[in-house]
Structure formats: C-alpha cells, structure tokens
Design a protein around this motif. Structure first.
Motif, mmCIF file in Angstrom:
data_model
loop_
_atom_site.group_PDB
_atom_site.id
_atom_site.type_symbol
_atom_site.label_atom_id
_atom_site.label_comp_id
_atom_site.label_asym_id
_atom_site.label_seq_id
_atom_site.Cartn_x
_atom_site.Cartn_y
_atom_site.Cartn_z
ATOM 1 N N CYS A 136 34.774 2.786 -11.710
ATOM 2 C CA CYS A 136 35.446 1.677 -11.186
ATOM 3 C C CYS A 136 35.544 1.311 -9.377
ATOM 4 C CB CYS A 136 36.993 1.642 -11.681
ATOM 5 S SG CYS A 136 37.977 0.379 -11.383
ATOM 6 N N TYR A 137 35.561 0.137 -9.391
ATOM 7 C CA TYR A 137 35.810 -0.451 -7.829
ATOM 8 C C TYR A 137 37.114 -0.341 -7.474
ATOM 9 C CZ TYR A 137 30.724 -2.127 -7.382
ATOM 10 O OH TYR A 137 29.422 -2.205 -7.311
ATOM 11 N N ASP A 138 37.994 -0.588 -8.252
ATOM 12 C CA ASP A 138 39.468 -0.636 -7.970
ATOM 13 C C ASP A 138 40.328 -0.226 -9.145
ATOM 14 O OD1 ASP A 138 41.492 -1.647 -6.603
ATOM 15 O OD2 ASP A 138 41.471 -3.764 -7.305
ATOM 16 N N CYS A 146 39.832 -0.165 -14.130
ATOM 17 C CA CYS A 146 40.372 -1.259 -14.232
ATOM 18 C C CYS A 146 39.858 -2.065 -15.399
ATOM 19 C CB CYS A 146 40.315 -2.115 -13.082
ATOM 20 S SG CYS A 146 38.534 -2.869 -12.813
ATOM 21 N N GLU A 147 38.834 -1.540 -15.790
ATOM 22 C CA GLU A 147 37.857 -2.500 -17.109
ATOM 23 C C GLU A 147 37.606 -3.795 -16.683
ATOM 24 O OE1 GLU A 147 38.658 -0.678 -20.969
ATOM 25 O OE2 GLU A 147 40.166 0.610 -20.057
ATOM 26 N N ARG A 148 37.574 -4.436 -15.273
ATOM 27 C CA ARG A 148 37.649 -5.706 -15.435
ATOM 28 C C ARG A 148 36.748 -6.060 -14.080
ATOM 29 N NH1 ARG A 148 43.146 -7.625 -13.574
ATOM 30 N NH2 ARG A 148 42.107 -9.582 -13.432
ATOM 31 N N CYS A 149 36.256 -4.931 -13.337
ATOM 32 C CA CYS A 149 35.415 -4.992 -12.168
ATOM 33 C C CYS A 149 33.858 -5.199 -12.663
ATOM 34 C CB CYS A 149 35.687 -4.257 -11.061
ATOM 35 S SG CYS A 149 35.194 -2.577 -11.364
ATOM 36 N N CYS A 152 32.781 -1.424 -13.456
ATOM 37 C CA CYS A 152 33.423 -1.396 -15.006
ATOM 38 C C CYS A 152 32.551 -2.038 -16.105
ATOM 39 C CB CYS A 152 34.956 -1.562 -15.066
ATOM 40 S SG CYS A 152 36.031 -0.472 -14.355
HETATM 41 ZN ZN LIG Z 1 37.158 -1.608 -12.376
#
Ligand SMILES: [Zn+2]
Length: 177
Positions: A136-138, A146-149, A152
């Motif tokens: 993950c980046y964030d 985060c499962e959104r970047c 991910c």
């Molecule tokens: Zn992420």
C-alpha cells in the motif's frame, strides 16, 4: 545493516509528503497516467537505494547487488526500467575503487520482466508468507492496506490473476469477524 533513510526529508512525491495519494482509480486510467509519470513517483528513489547498496557492497567486497524493481506492472517510474539498471551498473563500476581496480559490480533485477501474478506465484512457491507484506502507498493508521490506491489495486489484480487469495486481506477479514 539497517539504515534509516527518510525520504520525507526531500518530499516531492505523494508517498513522501502530504500530497494526496490517488484512490479508487481503475487500473486502465492508472496505466494512462503512467505515460505522464504519476504523483506517486519518488524522486530518484531507486538511484538512492542502489547508491546506498553500492557503498555497502564495496565495503564488504560484494560485487552482486539485487533490487526488486518491476518493469511490467509498474506505474511508469523511469527508475524501474531495464535501461536504468544497466546504466547504474555502468556507473557502479566507474564510480568506485573496486570497479576501477577490476572488480566490477553486477546489478540484478530478477523480478523486472515478471508480471505481478508471476511474482506472487514465485513467492508462494518459495514459501513466502504474504501476510507479512503489503504493497500500500497510503496505509491506514493501524498499518492495514487502504485497498484503494493504485498499488493495492495492482496487488489485488496480481493475486486474482495468480489464482491465490491474498493472506493479508484474509487475516484482516478474520480479525474483523
Ligand atoms: Zn493502498
């Protein structure tokens, strides 16, 4: 050796500063953005990493340096390309006492031409516990992905393409239950 190398001192990237990490993009638009190097590019990161490794390698008289960059499923970062690795290898032998004394360095990037799915399959076949890793980046404040970047997203696609469930997310699901 373990070196504390804090690239937030420089900033200049969404990964090393307060800039917002892009979220919820489909991977096609992330790939289009890669043509125009994205905000998650960290200035000269792999040059910095390899330079640190080179200094240590010369001290311990090692000639083989290994880095885990990937040129296929990457996000358009110029320092993940084979031509960068080849150029750094030339620099390493030009710039060091070991190099000019006839002990050239080799820079290996064994994952560079593998897809994310191939990397995940390879790690699984070697017994790597992916629950101990994240991409993950964030990350969230508690360290979960985060499962959104984009990163991910690429990891999720890699696990899906490899036909393997991501043990990190299963662990989180279990913890939430
Ligand atoms: Zn992420």
């Amino acid at each position: 050796v373990e070196i504390d190398l804090d690239l937030t001192t420089f900033g200049g990237s969404a990964l090393t500063s307060g800039l917002e990490v892009p979220k919820d993009r489909d991977l096609a638009s992330a790939a289009a953005d890669a043509l125009d190097i994205p905000i998650t590019y960290v200035p000269a990161r792999n040059t910095i990493f390899l330079s640190v490794a080179l200094g240590w390698a010369e001290v311990v008289e090692a000639q083989e340096i290994v880095i885990g960059v990937n040129a296929l499923d990457y996000s358009g970062y110029p320092d993940c390309r084979p031509e960068f690795i080849a150029a750094f290898e030339r620099l390493a032998s030009l710039a060091t006492r070991a190099g000019v004394k006839g002990r050239p360095f080799r820079v290996h990037a064994p994952l560079i031409h593998l897809t994310k799915a191939e990397i995940i399959s390879l790690g699984a076949s070697l017994g790597l516990d992916y629950a101990l890793t994240h991409s993950c980046y964030d990350p969230l404040p508690d360290g979960r992905p985060c499962e959104r970047c984009d990163s991910c997203g690429l990891r999720a696609k890699g696990f899906a393409d490899a036909g393997i469930a991501d043990p990190l997310l299963q662990q989180d699901d279990a913890a939430r239950r």
